[in-house]
Scaffold this active site. Structure first.
Site, PDB file in Angstrom:
ATOM      1  N   ARG A  89       6.019  -4.366  -1.217  1.00  0.00           N
ATOM      2  CA  ARG A  89       6.196  -4.612   0.223  1.00  0.00           C
ATOM      3  C   ARG A  89       7.644  -4.948   0.513  1.00  0.00           C
ATOM      4  O   ARG A  89       8.234  -5.821  -0.117  1.00  0.00           O
ATOM      5  CB  ARG A  89       5.286  -5.769   0.668  1.00  0.00           C
ATOM      6  N   ARG A  98       4.171  -0.242   6.090  1.00  0.00           N
ATOM      7  CA  ARG A  98       4.204  -1.091   4.900  1.00  0.00           C
ATOM      8  C   ARG A  98       3.253  -0.574   3.836  1.00  0.00           C
ATOM      9  O   ARG A  98       2.212  -0.006   4.153  1.00  0.00           O
ATOM     10  CB  ARG A  98       3.859  -2.530   5.257  1.00  0.00           C
ATOM     11  N   ASP A 101      -0.082  -5.178   3.373  1.00  0.00           N
ATOM     12  CA  ASP A 101       0.035  -6.361   4.225  1.00  0.00           C
ATOM     13  C   ASP A 101      -1.201  -7.207   3.953  1.00  0.00           C
ATOM     14  O   ASP A 101      -2.324  -6.681   3.934  1.00  0.00           O
ATOM     15  CB  ASP A 101       0.075  -5.933   5.697  1.00  0.00           C
ATOM     16  N   ASP A 103      -2.892 -10.700   5.374  1.00  0.00           N
ATOM     17  CA  ASP A 103      -2.852 -11.763   6.381  1.00  0.00           C
ATOM     18  C   ASP A 103      -3.957 -12.770   6.115  1.00  0.00           C
ATOM     19  O   ASP A 103      -5.114 -12.388   5.890  1.00  0.00           O
ATOM     20  CB  ASP A 103      -3.055 -11.190   7.792  1.00  0.00           C
TER      21      ASP A 103
END
Length: 170
Positions: A89, A98, A101, A103
């Site tokens: 990344r 990307r 990712d 989260d």
């Protein structure tokens, strides 16, 4: 820093560069390999159109994983960022393409308003690409700030296109 108890957390995974499917599988495997983390569930895999960011970027593959962890939320976030870095990344522009990712969406019902970490994730209730896979795992989970279940939050979203289930199991 670890907690005295095991908590449930939900992590959103996304990729729109390279082999998206492999990136998500590698991320899930890397998360499972972290000390203090155990992956306990995976949503279906979805393909979604990008929202925000630069024009004409590739579609995303998105999923949510449920984990049991003894890591404090800040340490969990740090480890997730480490997984992202290990998988290539690069943070070149906000909401840009990307390879991976990760989260932190929910950490049990923890509410946190820090500089580097906001819990629950501040935009999850606005995003079908988060709520749809989250619904696969925890439709009745209640958002601690909004007081609505994931099912209700998903139902409250305006109808939209651009989300398609690719695989139930990945």
């Amino acid at each position: 820093m670890c907690y005295d108890k095991i908590v449930t957390a939900f992590l959103g995974l996304g990729s729109n560069l390279g082999d998206r499917f492999d990136a998500l599988r590698q991320a899930r495997s890397a998360l499972q390999g972290l000390t203090g983390v155990r992956v306990t569930g995976s949503s279906a895999l979805y393909e979604t159109e990008p929202i925000g960011g630069p024009q004409e970027q590739p579609c995303y593959y998105n999923a949510v994983v449920q984990i049991a962890t003894e890591l404090a939320p800040e340490l969990l976030l740090e480890r997730c960022l480490g997984v992202e870095a290990a998988l290539g990344r690069e943070r070149l522009e906000r909401w840009g393409p990307r390879t991976i990712d990760i989260d932190l969406l929910f950490y049990d019902s923890t509410i946190r308003q820090g500089r580097d970490l906001v819990l629950p994730h501040p935009r999850l209730h606005l995003r079908s690409f988060v709520l749809t896979p989250l619904h696969d795992l925890a439709a009745d989970f209640v958002h601690p700030l909004l007081g609505k279940t994931v099912r209700q939050l998903l139902r409250d979203l305006p109808p939209g296109a651009g989300l398609r289930r690719l695989a139930r199991v990945w």
